[in-house]
Write a protein that holds these residues in place. Structure first.
Motif, PDB file in Angstrom:
ATOM      1  N   GLN A  71     -41.704 -35.644  -2.825  1.00 18.58           N
ATOM      2  CA  GLN A  71     -41.264 -36.676  -3.758  1.00 18.58           C
ATOM      3  C   GLN A  71     -41.495 -36.245  -5.205  1.00 18.58           C
ATOM      4  OE1 GLN A  71     -43.147 -38.820  -5.847  1.00 18.58           O
ATOM      5  NE2 GLN A  71     -45.131 -37.918  -5.358  1.00 18.58           N
ATOM      6  N   ALA A  72     -42.573 -35.493  -5.465  1.00 19.02           N
ATOM      7  CA  ALA A  72     -42.807 -35.017  -6.835  1.00 19.02           C
ATOM      8  C   ALA A  72     -41.753 -33.997  -7.238  1.00 19.02           C
ATOM      9  CB  ALA A  72     -44.206 -34.418  -6.946  1.00 19.02           C
ATOM     10  N   LEU A  73     -41.399 -33.095  -6.319  1.00 20.46           N
ATOM     11  CA  LEU A  73     -40.348 -32.118  -6.614  1.00 20.46           C
ATOM     12  C   LEU A  73     -39.008 -32.816  -6.839  1.00 20.46           C
ATOM     13  CD1 LEU A  73     -41.246 -29.308  -4.046  1.00 20.46           C
ATOM     14  CD2 LEU A  73     -41.346 -29.122  -6.541  1.00 20.46           C
ATOM     15  N   ALA A  74     -38.669 -33.768  -5.957  1.00 18.20           N
ATOM     16  CA  ALA A  74     -37.397 -34.482  -6.102  1.00 18.20           C
ATOM     17  C   ALA A  74     -37.366 -35.305  -7.384  1.00 18.20           C
ATOM     18  CB  ALA A  74     -37.164 -35.377  -4.888  1.00 18.20           C
ATOM     19  N   SER A  75     -38.455 -36.017  -7.673  1.00 17.63           N
ATOM     20  CA  SER A  75     -38.500 -36.858  -8.873  1.00 17.63           C
ATOM     21  C   SER A  75     -38.410 -36.019 -10.137  1.00 17.63           C
ATOM     22  CB  SER A  75     -39.793 -37.678  -8.886  1.00 17.63           C
ATOM     23  OG  SER A  75     -39.891 -38.503  -7.743  1.00 17.63           O
ATOM     24  N   ALA A  76     -39.171 -34.907 -10.180  1.00 17.50           N
ATOM     25  CA  ALA A  76     -39.145 -34.051 -11.364  1.00 17.50           C
ATOM     26  C   ALA A  76     -37.786 -33.379 -11.533  1.00 17.50           C
ATOM     27  CB  ALA A  76     -40.251 -33.002 -11.270  1.00 17.50           C
ATOM     28  N   ALA A  77     -37.191 -32.928 -10.420  1.00 22.51           N
ATOM     29  CA  ALA A  77     -35.885 -32.280 -10.514  1.00 22.51           C
ATOM     30  C   ALA A  77     -34.815 -33.253 -10.997  1.00 22.51           C
ATOM     31  CB  ALA A  77     -35.503 -31.692  -9.154  1.00 22.51           C
ATOM     32  N   LEU A  78     -34.768 -34.451 -10.403  1.00 21.54           N
ATOM     33  CA  LEU A  78     -33.774 -35.436 -10.827  1.00 21.54           C
ATOM     34  C   LEU A  78     -33.994 -35.859 -12.283  1.00 21.54           C
ATOM     35  CD1 LEU A  78     -33.482 -37.722  -7.674  1.00 21.54           C
ATOM     36  CD2 LEU A  78     -31.686 -36.295  -8.665  1.00 21.54           C
ATOM     37  N   SER A  79     -35.246 -36.085 -12.665  1.00 23.69           N
ATOM     38  CA  SER A  79     -35.531 -36.539 -14.028  1.00 23.69           C
ATOM     39  C   SER A  79     -35.106 -35.498 -15.054  1.00 23.69           C
ATOM     40  CB  SER A  79     -37.024 -36.850 -14.181  1.00 23.69           C
ATOM     41  OG  SER A  79     -37.419 -37.906 -13.324  1.00 23.69           O
ATOM     42  N   THR A  80     -35.446 -34.235 -14.812  1.00 25.60           N
ATOM     43  CA  THR A  80     -35.120 -33.200 -15.796  1.00 25.60           C
ATOM     44  C   THR A  80     -33.626 -32.865 -15.801  1.00 25.60           C
ATOM     45  OG1 THR A  80     -35.820 -31.564 -14.139  1.00 25.60           O
ATOM     46  CG2 THR A  80     -37.399 -32.156 -15.837  1.00 25.60           C
ATOM     47  N   LEU A  81     -32.998 -32.831 -14.617  1.00 26.43           N
ATOM     48  CA  LEU A  81     -31.564 -32.529 -14.584  1.00 26.43           C
ATOM     49  C   LEU A  81     -30.740 -33.633 -15.237  1.00 26.43           C
ATOM     50  CD1 LEU A  81     -31.154 -30.971 -11.017  1.00 26.43           C
ATOM     51  CD2 LEU A  81     -31.125 -29.798 -13.227  1.00 26.43           C
ATOM     52  N   LEU A  82     -31.071 -34.891 -14.964  1.00 29.68           N
ATOM     53  CA  LEU A  82     -30.350 -35.990 -15.607  1.00 29.68           C
ATOM     54  C   LEU A  82     -30.660 -36.075 -17.095  1.00 29.68           C
ATOM     55  CD1 LEU A  82     -30.783 -38.776 -12.886  1.00 29.68           C
ATOM     56  CD2 LEU A  82     -28.721 -37.465 -13.407  1.00 29.68           C
ATOM     57  N   ALA A  83     -31.840 -35.595 -17.497  1.00 28.50           N
ATOM     58  CA  ALA A  83     -32.198 -35.640 -18.914  1.00 28.50           C
ATOM     59  C   ALA A  83     -31.331 -34.705 -19.752  1.00 28.50           C
ATOM     60  CB  ALA A  83     -33.678 -35.281 -19.093  1.00 28.50           C
ATOM     61  N   VAL A  84     -30.802 -33.644 -19.148  1.00 32.09           N
ATOM     62  CA  VAL A  84     -30.040 -32.657 -19.929  1.00 32.09           C
ATOM     63  C   VAL A  84     -28.792 -33.268 -20.552  1.00 32.09           C
ATOM     64  CG1 VAL A  84     -28.725 -30.504 -19.780  1.00 32.09           C
ATOM     65  CG2 VAL A  84     -30.975 -30.674 -18.684  1.00 32.09           C
ATOM     66  N   PRO A  85     -27.880 -33.903 -19.792  1.00 32.25           N
ATOM     67  CA  PRO A  85     -26.697 -34.483 -20.444  1.00 32.25           C
ATOM     68  C   PRO A  85     -27.022 -35.637 -21.386  1.00 32.25           C
ATOM     69  CG  PRO A  85     -26.755 -35.101 -18.127  1.00 32.25           C
ATOM     70  CD  PRO A  85     -27.823 -34.076 -18.320  1.00 32.25           C
ATOM     71  N   VAL A  86     -28.059 -36.421 -21.067  1.00 33.13           N
ATOM     72  CA  VAL A  86     -28.431 -37.524 -21.953  1.00 33.13           C
ATOM     73  C   VAL A  86     -28.972 -36.983 -23.275  1.00 33.13           C
ATOM     74  CG1 VAL A  86     -29.875 -39.573 -22.212  1.00 33.13           C
ATOM     75  CG2 VAL A  86     -28.893 -39.028 -19.981  1.00 33.13           C
TER      76      VAL A  86
END
Length: 523
Positions: free
Chosen positions: A57-72
């Protein structure tokens, strides 16, 4: 060249003492719990499953958070629009939001009776259920997407505007700009952002307690809580805490190994101007990302406010008593955080080199420690001296201060270094040392980061549901624990009112301290 004299010997000594205390809180409490254990500890299949789920869950949460942060972050960096500053400020709100309040907001939007389920019902689709692993990851992305966006945005703003002007002159399109300018920056920034989010999710407790908790959604921190609460197996709790620290250290070393230094060089300090033939499609794409991110952040907060207003009038007196206890804990935690972080920041600047990095590592280690083990260790050490029931609130304030310490150091260290660099020699020539140097030279230039540190630590402590859930009795419950009890008793109207009260108090504390630090602050 010889280094100039280092006059703040007393402050350096205090910083070393604060670093030793932080190290004792992070690792010494684990030793206290392990020594009190009866017999060797054994980790069962459920514990190993908790470790596995925590990592996933930490890997998934960190990956989703950072990947979605790029376009924003890219949209915020290259677009100028009314309300941009307000939106960037709003990105800081979820990080200081009490976890249990955010969970109520997420349930109001994504729960079985939430807005999303109501929108899907006319289409014949069943209600959404966010309890379990999916809900844990969703909540972590809600908390950490704004934080990751702020970190990535700083990387974008650090790219000299002249690089974009040169790219425009060379006729670079979006793909070429990304390959030659943006991708090298992301290679430098993303590992650090991923690490911060990963470490926060690794020690998750309140999210797993409220949205997970089953065999498939138990984190290491929740397993530690169960080891204390139901089995009183101190040895197993200590082993789980050591595993948690070990995973954090491995993650930190991996992130440092992957990150690469930036190679852009200095610019002229102009704001980023995304020039070139972006076209209408890219403008619509940026607008869509900003709109989705804003709705994702605002809707849960708005639902907490809408559902909480009717319940405010009928709150029982116990809720207001718990609110006063939470305020006392938050203010005590904020004061202790500053008392530890400020001398440590000064010591880091004065010592530099290996000793300075060691002090910084000691202050940062607490982000990987288990608050529950930390609190239990303190109770074990203090048990011969006082009644444990009287220690619940002071121990909670101490643990909350330790958990806020890494963020406080992050805010204070650059400000102390800049103040010493710009005014240190003048202070040396005037013979300023000790308290006079701190009062006359440093503090006027540290008002902003000090105000931010106090506000952040007070808000984080105000919404904490950790140590107090393990040791407090109903007569000493804080507001988050009182709110959790109302939710468990299905008194949802009162719970909504208590959630709104907790939201207002947490954000209000942060605003008061942060605003106070900005008033009459010197550059």
């Amino acid at each position: 060249m010889a280094r100039r004299a280092q006059p703040l010997g007393a402050a350096t000594g205090l910083g070393l003492g604060a670093a030793a205390l932080a190290l004792a809180l992070g690792l010494g409490t684990i030793a206290a719990v392990a020594l009190r254990a009866e017999g060797p500890a054994r980790l069962g299949a459920a514990d190993l499953a908790a470790v596995r789920f925590t990592l996933l869950q930490a890997l998934a949460s960190a990956a989703l958070s950072t990947l979605l942060a790029v376009p924003v972050a890219r949209a915020l960096a290259r677009r100028r629009f009314p309300g941009r500053g307000v939106l960037i400020t709003l990105l800081g709100a979820p990080f200081i939001l009490p976890v249990i309040v955010a969970v109520m907001g997420l349930l109001a939007v994504f729960g079985r009776s939430g807005l999303l389920s109501a929108a899907l019902a006319p289409l014949g689709l069943g209600p959404v259920d966010i309890y379990g692993p999916g809900g844990v990851v969703l909540a972590h992305v809600f908390f950490n997407l704004p934080l990751a966006t702020r970190l990535v945005l700083q990387g974008w703003l650090a790219i000299p505007a002249e690089r974009f002007r040169l790219a425009a002159a060379l006729g670079f399109g979006p793909a070429e700009r990304f390959a030659h300018i943006e991708r090298p920056m992301l290679r430098e920034v993303l590992p650090g952002a991923f690490l911060v989010v990963f470490l926060i999710c690794l020690t998750s407790f309140a999210v797993a307690l409220t949205l997970g908790g089953g065999p498939r959604a138990t984190t290491v921190e929740l397993a530690i809580y169960q080891a204390f609460r139901f089995d009183f197996d101190l040895g197993r709790a200590a082993w789980l805490a050591l595993i948690q620290v070990g995973l954090s250290v491995i993650a930190a070393l991996s992130a440092f190994a992957i990150a690469v230094p930036g190679a852009f060089g200095p610019g002229l300090g102009r704001p980023v101007a995304q020039l070139g033939t972006d076209g209408r499609w890219l403008r619509l794409q940026d607008a869509a990302w900003l709109t989705l991110a804003t709705l994702f952040l605002i809707l849960p907060l708005a639902m907490v406010a809408l559902r909480g207003l009717p319940g405010l009038a009928g709150l029982p007196p116990s809720v207001y008593a718990a609110a006063l206890r939470s305020l006392a804990v938050a203010l005590g935690s904020a004061a202790l955080t500053l008392a530890l972080a400020l001398p440590m920041a000064i010591a880091i600047d004065r010592l530099k080199g290996l000793r300075g990095r060691a002090v910084q590592a000691a202050g940062t280690l607490t982000i990987a420690a288990s608050p529950l083990v930390m609190g239990t260790g303190l109770f074990i050490l203090l048990f011969p001296l006082a009644d444990p029931r009287l220690l619940a609130l002071p121990v909670t304030a101490t643990v909350n201060a330790a958990m806020s310490l890494p963020f406080a150091l992050r805010a204070l260290m650059p400000a102390v270094a800049e103040a010493e660099r710009s005014h240190g020699r003048l202070a040396d020539s005037l013979g300023m040392t000790g308290g006079a140097r701190l009062r006359l030279m440093l503090m006027p230039r540290l008002r902003r980061p000090v105000g931010f540190t106090l506000g952040l630590s007070a808000a984080l402590s105000m919404g904490d549901l950790g140590v107090i859930a393990l040791f407090s009795d109903p007569g000493h419950a804080t507001l988050p624990l009182q709110l959790y009890g109302l939710m468990a008793a299905y008194r949802m109207e009162s719970a909504a009112g208590a959630a709104l009260l907790l939201l207002v108090l947490s954000l209000g504390l942060f605003w008061i301290f942060d605003r106070g630090g900005r008033t009459h602050a010197e550059p």
